[in-house]
Design an enzyme around this catalytic site. Structure first.
Site, short mmCIF file in Angstrom:
data_model
loop_
_atom_site.label_atom_id
_atom_site.label_comp_id
_atom_site.label_asym_id
_atom_site.label_seq_id
_atom_site.Cartn_x
_atom_site.Cartn_y
_atom_site.Cartn_z
N LYS A 1 74.40 88.18 77.21
CA LYS A 1 75.80 88.45 77.55
C LYS A 1 75.91 89.17 78.90
O LYS A 1 76.98 89.30 79.46
CB LYS A 1 76.46 89.26 76.44
CG LYS A 1 76.53 88.50 75.11
CD LYS A 1 77.18 89.34 74.02
CE LYS A 1 77.08 88.74 72.62
NZ LYS A 1 78.12 87.74 72.33
N HIS B 1 76.69 78.45 64.90
CA HIS B 1 77.26 79.44 65.82
C HIS B 1 76.33 79.86 66.93
O HIS B 1 76.61 80.86 67.60
CB HIS B 1 77.67 80.70 65.06
CG HIS B 1 78.80 80.51 64.11
ND1 HIS B 1 80.12 80.70 64.45
CD2 HIS B 1 78.82 80.11 62.82
CE1 HIS B 1 80.89 80.45 63.40
NE2 HIS B 1 80.12 80.09 62.40
N THR C 1 84.94 84.74 71.41
CA THR C 1 86.31 84.82 70.92
C THR C 1 87.02 86.00 71.60
O THR C 1 88.24 85.99 71.73
CB THR C 1 86.34 85.01 69.39
OG1 THR C 1 85.37 86.01 69.03
CG2 THR C 1 86.04 83.72 68.66
N LYS D 1 81.81 93.69 73.66
CA LYS D 1 81.15 92.70 72.84
C LYS D 1 79.79 93.28 72.46
O LYS D 1 79.39 94.31 73.00
CB LYS D 1 80.96 91.38 73.59
CG LYS D 1 80.36 91.56 75.00
CD LYS D 1 80.20 90.25 75.74
CE LYS D 1 81.49 89.73 76.34
NZ LYS D 1 81.90 88.45 75.82
N ARG D 2 79.08 92.64 71.52
CA ARG D 2 77.74 93.12 71.19
C ARG D 2 76.89 93.20 72.46
O ARG D 2 77.05 92.40 73.38
CB ARG D 2 77.08 92.18 70.17
CG ARG D 2 77.62 92.31 68.77
CD ARG D 2 77.46 93.68 68.20
NE ARG D 2 76.06 93.95 67.89
CZ ARG D 2 75.56 94.10 66.67
NH1 ARG D 2 76.35 94.03 65.61
NH2 ARG D 2 74.28 94.35 66.47
N LYS E 1 90.91 86.70 73.12
CA LYS E 1 91.77 87.87 72.83
C LYS E 1 92.26 88.52 74.13
O LYS E 1 93.42 88.92 74.24
CB LYS E 1 90.99 88.88 71.97
CG LYS E 1 90.64 88.31 70.59
CD LYS E 1 89.55 89.11 69.87
CE LYS E 1 88.99 88.30 68.71
NZ LYS E 1 87.75 88.89 68.15
C1 8GP Z 1 78.74 84.22 67.43
C2 8GP Z 1 78.50 83.54 68.77
O1 8GP Z 1 77.52 84.26 69.49
C3 8GP Z 1 79.80 83.51 69.55
O2 8GP Z 1 79.64 82.83 70.74
C4 8GP Z 1 80.88 82.83 68.70
O3 8GP Z 1 82.12 82.94 69.33
C5 8GP Z 1 80.97 83.47 67.34
O4 8GP Z 1 79.70 83.47 66.70
C6 8GP Z 1 81.94 82.76 66.43
O5 8GP Z 1 81.67 81.40 66.40
N1 8GP Z 1 77.54 84.31 66.64
C7 8GP Z 1 77.33 85.40 65.87
O6 8GP Z 1 78.11 86.32 65.82
C8 8GP Z 1 76.12 85.39 65.07
O7 8GP Z 1 75.33 84.48 65.14
N2 8GP Z 1 75.97 86.43 64.26
C9 8GP Z 1 74.87 86.54 63.38
C10 8GP Z 1 74.66 87.82 62.76
C11 8GP Z 1 75.17 86.74 62.01
#
Ligand code: 8GP
Length: 832
Positions: free
Chosen positions: A571, A374, A673, A565-566, A677
């Protein structure tokens, strides 16, 4: 307020649709019974929470029949089960979603109304299980929804954190964290399974011995043991009988009292042990990047993985299965590397605990696991110091060394003399302090490795996992993310859903590719008018919520420009802020400047230890304070930081957006994602060619997307050639004025220090290339403004976005996983 409901009979006793086995009268009776028998209240004495709980139990009752039938299916030897292993599941509230999936929403709403209850108030009462940080955890939740909807036998496995992601308060412009207490008032959706427990070991040493057949074996003599207890939550599909299982593990002490310690008088030692064990599932690490070196985090990972694998092995043995065929009964997906230690654990269970030989065990292991990556940020690739790892898991360390020895032999065979490559690919990083590389373990131990968007998968192959791709290209595949249209359109945007269903029928909910049929209405002025009316209603709802949560008044007729988003530098929420300040400067220079009225809305949590991210939150709020109160601006621009962005309030945010900000530095966002949405709810995107933006733009059409900025290739080559942010700064007077506004202390009551870390980082490093993209971003925003001024054109674009987003349903993604990776088929569940 909830009106106290009175016990009163209704003549209505009609059968509820084809989906329910309950009449309205039956629902009402069950509800009343739960108020009395479960909550122990007379109706008049019931609190809001009692009423919510009673309604939740009423709905859960409706799930149970389906659930039990589904679990019976899971017990069939001839089917294959998907096990989705994830350290996070960001589920969001259950009640409303289950009502929609059951097809009972309207009936229950009406029943509640007849009882004098406002169902929205009861929905509000539900605490969301915030068992995740962001994208990765929410993706897992969308995938559970789709697995059930597609009637795939599946289990989610994870951790029952007592405290999920923190609640965010904004105080004086700063983020303040409060512990989440989602279990405080009880959780009606889970069923504790105190009889399903496993022992999980830590520490100690290993010891060789000879088994009865004289074979060399190893046993693990642990230092300490913790008990995992199962808590099950039903996950119902949309309008099907499949109701899968999410099994979360809670850690407990093996004995609540260490009697031995107690007897020798070490009472506190015994208590410590208990606390130590329970600590493992106490709290979710609130970080969206891996935490380096935190022992408890590694313990969490192993704890849930070991419980889950032991559970699968137990289930399989109960069925009389032969472990050499384990992979024909279970397909296990690793949601990032957090559960990657499962590769070594399954080997240990097969070889040490079940007497299998290494080679067949390894074959089973590789055929069982798939791994989803991811992230592309190199610093986000998880690795654990060898000392820490070996101290906690001495046996797993040996197993990993053995996997590595055999694997590196293969590498040397394929690439003779290439010792650099061997060092790069090793499961152990030996370039300095020694580390176990979890992504390498996951790649080697899985038969399939996937990225989460086309661009991301390509970059994985070319950069992050290039050596692995060169050696085993057949393992690599792309699975572009998707989101569930049930939660993110039907539940969140009932107005739009009704409008769409009125035009094309309701099949789009499970077959969103049918949304294409909306295209033929794009030239119908009445339809466009309706479309705008729905959006305006959604914006009014959000405006109300904003007033309630922040005290800020916003104008629903202004453009809602949203970035939720975070908080993370990659970002680039601060690029958005630079644009706001630029518009502000234009107004200050010429108060008659014709700016398109906009409301800029931000939301998202920063990791508590992430200094820059927290400073960006403060900057947003400081700019908001100035802009919102400036008489030259006169309300034409408003800036809002919406506190505590989570799944629950996301429901009001996505449907209200006109413009979706997806502005990460190209090559950094794996997929995203939120971008999906927003667009599914009719927002237009301003975005870079990053993550799934690329594919969204392809689907909706370049003319319906506001593209700007460097490509991933541009970013790499700029970096290679020595990127100089100062050059961009010097050549752009508007940019200079924006930066000057911040550094002069204009937004910080004259304090020039407050934002200097941010400004310095932009001027002298600018790792995420905001300055390089600023000009292009301003131009794209100018195009946005032009398009928005022509409301007929904007509405057409909005309709086309929704009509063409079918690809981004998580159902499509899950179908691809089923076909290409898991090799599983639907197994419809019958109720008789
Ligand atoms: C996220 C990615 O940053 C995002 O681009 C992607 O859409 C999403 O995963 C689902 O695939 N990654 C995370 O949220 C991540 O790495 N979180 C870590 C704390 C576990």
């Amino acid at each position: 307020m909830v009106k106290r409901f009175e016990a009163r009979q209704s003549a209505a006793d009609v059968c509820v649709g084809g989906r329910s086995d309950m009449s309205l009268e039956g629902l009402r009776r069950t509800f009343r019974e739960h108020v009395f028998y479960t909550q122990g209240r007379f109706p008049m004495g019931a609190s809001r929470n009692d009423l919510y709980m009673a309604l939740a139990y009423t709905v859960r009752d409706q799930l149970l029949h389906r659930w039990i039938r589904t679990v019976e299916q899971l017990g069939r030897e001839d089917i294959k089960i998907v096990s989705y292993l994830s350290a996070e599941f960001l589920l969001g509230p259950h009640l409303e979603n289950n009502l929609i999936n059951l097809g009972l929403y309207e009936d229950v709403r009406r029943t509640a109304e007849e009882e004098g209850l406002d169902i929205q108030v009861l929905f509000d009462q539900e605490e969301e299980p915030g068992l995740g940080n962001g994208g990765l955890g929410r993706l897992a939740a969308c995938y559970l929804d789709s697995l059930a909807t597609l009637e795939i036998p599946a289990m989610g496995y994870g951790i029952r954190y007592e405290f999920g992601i923190f609640d965010q308060e904004i105080r004086d412009g700063w983020q303040v964290e409060h512990t989440d207490q989602w279990l405080r008032l009880g959780n009606p959706w889970e069923i504790a399974r105190p009889e399903i427990t496993y022992h999980v070991n830590f520490g100690g040493r290993t010891e060789p011995y000879e088994d009865e057949q004289g074979r060399y074996r190893v046993r693990w003599i642990p230092y300490r043991t913790v008990k995992g207890v199962a808590y099950d939550t039903p996950i119902l599909g949309y309008r099907v009988n499949t109701c899968n299982l999410l099994r979360l593990w809670k850690a407990e002490a093996v004995e609540s009292f260490e009697f031995e310690a107690f007897n020798v008088g070490d009472y506190y030692g015994a208590v410590d042990q208990k606390i130590y064990s329970e600590n493992i599932t106490k709290v979710l690490y609130p970080n969206d990047e891996p935490i380096q070196g935190k022992q408890l985090r590694l313990e969490q990972q192993y704890f849930f993985v070991s419980c889950s694998l032991q559970d699968m092995v137990r289930i399989y043995k109960l069925l009389g299965g032969d472990l050499s065929r384990f992979s024909s009964h279970f397909a296990i997906q690793l949601n990032d590397t957090h559960p990657a230690i499962g590769v070594a654990e399954l080997m240990r269970l097969l070889v040490d605990e079940n007497g299998m030989d290494w080679e067949p065990a390894w074959e089973v292991t590789c055929n069982t696991f798939g791994y989803t990556n991811h992230t592309l940020l190199p610093e986000a690739l998880e690795k654990w110091p060898v000392d820490l790892f070996a101290g906690l898991f001495p046996r797993h360390m040996e197993i990993i060394y053995e996997i590595n020895r055999r694997f590196l032999d293969e590498v040397r065979n394929r690439f003779p003399g290439d010792e650099d490559r061997v060092a790069r690919m090793s499961l152990i990083d030996e370039s300095g302090e020694r580390y176990v590389r979890m992504a390498h373990l996951a790649c080697v131990g899985s038969h399939a490795v996937n990225g989460v968007a086309e661009l991301h998968t390509r970059l994985l192959k070319e950069e992050v996992l290039r050596d692995f791709y060169e050696m085993m290209p057949e393992k690599f595949n792309n699975k572009t993310n998707g989101v569930t249209p049930r939660r993110f359109v039907v539940l969140s945007n009932p107005g739009l859903s009704r409008l769409i269903t009125g035009k094309i029928g309701e099949t789009w909910v499970s077959r969103p590719e049918e949304l294409r049929r909306l295209e033929k209405f794009v030239d119908d002025p009445a339809f466009r008018e309706e479309w705008r009316r729905v959006k305006l209603e959604n914006k009014k709802n959000l405006a109300r919520l904003i007033r309630e949560r922040t005290g800020i008044e916003v104008d629903p007729s202004s453009m809602f420009d949203i970035q939720v988003k975070r908080l993370h530098e990659y970002k680039r929420q601060h690029l958005n802020v630079l644009h706001i300040i630029a518009l502000y400067n234009r107004i200050k220079q010429d108060p008659a400047y014709d700016v398109c009225p906009r409301t800029f809305i931000f939301g998202g949590k920063a990791a508590p230890g992430y200094f820059m991210a927290k400073r960006i939150i403060k900057l947003i709020n400081s700019v908001a304070d100035v802009v919102n109160h400036d008489s030259d601006v006169n309300g034409r621009l408003k800036v809002v930081f919406f506190p505590d962005f989570n799944v629950k309030n996301a429901k009001f945010i996505y449907p209200a957006a006109d413009l979706s900000e997806q502005i990460s530095t190209a090559g950094k966002e794996a997929s995203g994602t939120g971008n999906m949405k927003f667009s599914m709810n009719g927002a237009l995107t301003i975005g870079t060619l990053d993550g799934a933006n690329v594919e969204i733009r392809e689907e909706v059409g370049a003319e319906n997307f506001f593209l700007f900025g460097l490509t991933a290739e541009d970013v790499t080559s700029l970096q290679k050639n020595g990127y100089q942010p100062m050059e961009y700064y010097r050549s752009n007077p508007e940019l200079q004025a924006v930066i000057e506004r911040i550094s002069s202390g204009y937004f910080s009551n004259g304090d020039q220090e407050l934002f200097s870390p941010l400004v310095d980082s932009l001027l002298f490093h600018d790792t995420f290339m905001l300055l390089a993209d600023f000009g292009a971003y301003m131009d794209a925003q100018r195009q946005v403004e032009e398009a928005y001024r022509d409301q007929e054109r904007w509405t057409r674009m909005s309709i086309l976005n929704v009509a063409r987003m079918g690809k981004f349903s998580s159902d499509r993604a899950i179908r691809e996983y089923c076909k290409d990776i898991w090799k599983v088929e639907p197994v419809p569940v019958t109720l008789e």
